[in-house]
Design a protein around this motif. Sequence first.
Motif, mmCIF file in Angstrom:
data_model
loop_
_atom_site.group_PDB
_atom_site.id
_atom_site.type_symbol
_atom_site.label_atom_id
_atom_site.label_comp_id
_atom_site.label_asym_id
_atom_site.label_seq_id
_atom_site.Cartn_x
_atom_site.Cartn_y
_atom_site.Cartn_z
ATOM 1 N N GLU A 155 -7.641 -32.262 57.388
ATOM 2 C CA GLU A 155 -8.685 -33.273 57.529
ATOM 3 C C GLU A 155 -8.110 -34.686 57.419
ATOM 4 O OE1 GLU A 155 -11.638 -32.877 58.516
ATOM 5 O OE2 GLU A 155 -12.045 -30.746 58.204
ATOM 6 N N VAL A 156 -7.163 -34.872 56.489
ATOM 7 C CA VAL A 156 -6.530 -36.188 56.341
ATOM 8 C C VAL A 156 -5.777 -36.561 57.613
ATOM 9 C CG1 VAL A 156 -4.715 -37.451 55.111
ATOM 10 C CG2 VAL A 156 -6.412 -36.139 53.836
ATOM 11 N N LYS A 157 -5.036 -35.609 58.164
ATOM 12 C CA LYS A 157 -4.310 -35.865 59.422
ATOM 13 C C LYS A 157 -5.285 -36.186 60.550
ATOM 14 C CE LYS A 157 -0.436 -35.150 60.428
ATOM 15 N NZ LYS A 157 0.751 -36.021 60.579
ATOM 16 N N SER A 158 -6.372 -35.440 60.623
ATOM 17 C CA SER A 158 -7.364 -35.662 61.674
ATOM 18 C C SER A 158 -7.997 -37.045 61.553
ATOM 19 C CB SER A 158 -8.454 -34.586 61.596
ATOM 20 O OG SER A 158 -9.446 -34.784 62.576
ATOM 21 N N ALA A 159 -8.115 -37.531 60.319
ATOM 22 C CA ALA A 159 -8.713 -38.848 60.085
ATOM 23 C C ALA A 159 -7.698 -39.981 60.218
ATOM 24 C CB ALA A 159 -9.350 -38.892 58.697
ATOM 25 N N GLY A 160 -6.439 -39.643 60.556
ATOM 26 C CA GLY A 160 -5.423 -40.672 60.764
ATOM 27 C C GLY A 160 -4.572 -40.990 59.562
ATOM 28 N N GLY A 161 -4.704 -40.198 58.474
ATOM 29 C CA GLY A 161 -3.909 -40.439 57.280
ATOM 30 C C GLY A 161 -2.556 -39.753 57.336
ATOM 31 N N LYS A 162 -1.761 -39.961 56.298
ATOM 32 C CA LYS A 162 -0.432 -39.378 56.185
ATOM 33 C C LYS A 162 -0.411 -38.336 55.067
ATOM 34 C CE LYS A 162 1.419 -42.263 59.200
ATOM 35 N NZ LYS A 162 1.928 -41.815 60.518
ATOM 36 N N VAL A 163 0.438 -37.320 55.239
ATOM 37 C CA VAL A 163 0.569 -36.259 54.248
ATOM 38 C C VAL A 163 1.984 -36.254 53.690
ATOM 39 C CG1 VAL A 163 0.507 -33.761 53.842
ATOM 40 C CG2 VAL A 163 -1.212 -34.840 55.324
ATOM 41 N N VAL A 164 2.078 -36.272 52.375
ATOM 42 C CA VAL A 164 3.353 -36.163 51.665
ATOM 43 C C VAL A 164 3.376 -34.800 50.977
ATOM 44 C CG1 VAL A 164 4.821 -37.104 49.848
ATOM 45 C CG2 VAL A 164 3.442 -38.649 51.275
ATOM 46 N N PHE A 165 4.435 -34.021 51.184
ATOM 47 C CA PHE A 165 4.534 -32.704 50.569
ATOM 48 C C PHE A 165 5.849 -32.587 49.817
ATOM 49 C CE2 PHE A 165 5.525 -28.004 51.221
ATOM 50 C CZ PHE A 165 4.783 -27.613 50.112
ATOM 51 N N ASP A 166 5.737 -32.336 48.512
ATOM 52 C CA ASP A 166 6.900 -32.108 47.658
ATOM 53 C C ASP A 166 7.071 -30.603 47.505
ATOM 54 O OD1 ASP A 166 8.823 -31.928 45.671
ATOM 55 O OD2 ASP A 166 8.049 -33.631 44.541
ATOM 56 N N CYS A 167 8.162 -30.057 48.025
ATOM 57 C CA CYS A 167 8.339 -28.600 48.053
ATOM 58 C C CYS A 167 8.262 -27.974 46.663
ATOM 59 C CB CYS A 167 9.675 -28.250 48.703
ATOM 60 S SG CYS A 167 9.683 -28.500 50.494
ATOM 61 N N ASN A 168 8.969 -28.525 45.693
ATOM 62 C CA ASN A 168 8.807 -28.160 44.282
ATOM 63 C C ASN A 168 8.590 -26.664 44.064
ATOM 64 O OD1 ASN A 168 8.973 -29.327 41.753
ATOM 65 N ND2 ASN A 168 7.277 -30.742 42.132
ATOM 66 N N TYR A 169 9.483 -25.841 44.597
ATOM 67 C CA TYR A 169 9.362 -24.382 44.481
ATOM 68 C C TYR A 169 9.685 -23.942 43.059
ATOM 69 C CZ TYR A 169 10.138 -19.408 45.291
ATOM 70 O OH TYR A 169 10.084 -18.035 45.221
ATOM 71 N N ARG A 170 8.820 -23.087 42.485
ATOM 72 C CA ARG A 170 9.023 -22.556 41.147
ATOM 73 C C ARG A 170 9.036 -21.027 41.226
ATOM 74 N NH1 ARG A 170 10.244 -27.033 40.526
ATOM 75 N NH2 ARG A 170 9.497 -28.570 38.996
ATOM 76 N N PRO A 171 10.207 -20.394 41.095
ATOM 77 C CA PRO A 171 10.301 -18.931 41.240
ATOM 78 C C PRO A 171 9.354 -18.176 40.318
ATOM 79 C CG PRO A 171 12.486 -19.916 41.167
ATOM 80 C CD PRO A 171 11.518 -21.007 40.840
ATOM 81 N N ALA A 172 9.182 -18.636 39.087
ATOM 82 C CA ALA A 172 8.355 -17.908 38.133
ATOM 83 C C ALA A 172 6.889 -17.854 38.565
ATOM 84 C CB ALA A 172 8.459 -18.554 36.751
ATOM 85 N N LEU A 173 6.453 -18.843 39.335
ATOM 86 C CA LEU A 173 5.054 -18.881 39.755
ATOM 87 C C LEU A 173 4.774 -17.965 40.944
ATOM 88 C CD1 LEU A 173 4.316 -22.719 39.444
ATOM 89 C CD2 LEU A 173 3.760 -20.896 37.819
ATOM 90 N N TRP A 174 5.791 -17.727 41.792
ATOM 91 C CA TRP A 174 5.595 -16.893 42.977
ATOM 92 C C TRP A 174 5.853 -15.419 42.703
ATOM 93 C CZ3 TRP A 174 3.278 -18.450 47.361
ATOM 94 C CH2 TRP A 174 3.184 -19.818 47.596
ATOM 95 N N GLY A 175 6.616 -15.120 41.661
ATOM 96 C CA GLY A 175 6.859 -13.732 41.296
ATOM 97 C C GLY A 175 7.861 -13.040 42.193
ATOM 98 N N ALA A 176 7.827 -11.688 42.180
ATOM 99 C CA ALA A 176 8.766 -10.886 42.965
ATOM 100 C C ALA A 176 8.607 -11.181 44.458
ATOM 101 C CB ALA A 176 8.534 -9.405 42.697
ATOM 102 N N ASP A 177 9.739 -11.221 45.164
ATOM 103 C CA ASP A 177 9.753 -11.547 46.600
ATOM 104 C C ASP A 177 9.083 -12.893 46.865
ATOM 105 O OD1 ASP A 177 10.978 -9.061 47.263
ATOM 106 O OD2 ASP A 177 9.020 -8.080 47.179
ATOM 107 N N GLY A 178 9.296 -13.822 45.946
ATOM 108 C CA GLY A 178 8.618 -15.105 46.027
ATOM 109 C C GLY A 178 8.909 -15.892 47.285
ATOM 110 N N TYR A 179 10.171 -15.898 47.717
ATOM 111 C CA TYR A 179 10.503 -16.675 48.913
ATOM 112 C C TYR A 179 9.753 -16.157 50.136
ATOM 113 C CZ TYR A 179 14.294 -18.886 46.275
ATOM 114 O OH TYR A 179 15.018 -19.607 45.361
#
Length: 337
Positions: A155-179
């Motif tokens: 929705e932000v992109k559609s409205a003309g805004g910009k998106v910032v994404f910080d990958c910040n991967y945390r293995p413990a949060l995704w669990g087994a086969d997290g990637y």
Amino acid sequence: MPRIAAFGEVMMRLQVPGHGTLVQSNTLDYSFSGSGVNVTAALAGYGHNGALITTLPETPVGEAAIAYLRKLGVDTSLICRGGKQLGMYFLENGFGARPGRVTYTDRLGSSFNTAEAGNYDMVALASRIDVLHLCGITLAMNEGVRKQMKRLAAEVKSAGGKVVFDCNYRPALWGADGYAKARPHYEQLLELTDLVLMNEKDAQFILGFGTGEYDRMTQLKQAIPEVVERFEIGTAAGTHREINADHTHSLTGYIYQHGTFLFSRKLTFPVYDRIGAGDAFASAVIHGELQQYPQQQTVNMAAAAAMLAHTTQGDTALFTESEVLRALSDHTLDVER
């Protein structure tokens, strides 16, 4: 002034004083934090309008969180109320050979992570946002939150805004086969991303870009251009960290834009509190991009902001631009009088 908003969870940080452990101590200091809190507060310190999009419980703890955010200069007008609890984590500061340790409570049951999609009017929110910050930690929570993130980004992109994404991967949060679990969700968000915060490990392990048996800097220079081209991202930025034998850390920041890498000089410093330093780096990059500073100035500022974040207690780094620039000077600073 562009309006910057972050979508993410507010957590209560319960810290053992000094360098003690939970087993040793019988007191805790509390504050409120989260990647979105850190980024919007830091940007407010740089003079921007930083707003947080989240859900907090209608309890005294929720009220305390809002009061704390206001003290940080964060715009709380986009916060929804509902649910029963706030996510919490316990922090034990490391010292010497003993690393720091973070222990989470049941954060999946928090108000933010149990909020229904209808809790947020995505179209109305997008109309009020020029820059949206999203974090990979939030992406790891559950399928409902992931759908909310993707919908808001679209929705932000559609409205003309910009998106910032910080990958910040945390293995413990995704669990087994997290990637493998994380990859499709990262790919979908990267399709909507204008500025990505990432390193070569994110490119290799999450996205599957081969980097070969090279040193980390060579891997970075190979992988980041491939990611930027594949997802048509405007700017990529991140840090390269080294932990030295004397327990100091060394940090080098990078920005990649228009086919060119720019690096900060390597900064070496002792560590007082490491939590939130990546958010300090990200905030300074966003600030530099919004101010249209030269890329070299932006990456230098971001590295200095990350360094300063290691020198203060708490997740949220609150520095003015002049303080960050002062940290870039080569001379030793005495007490300011």
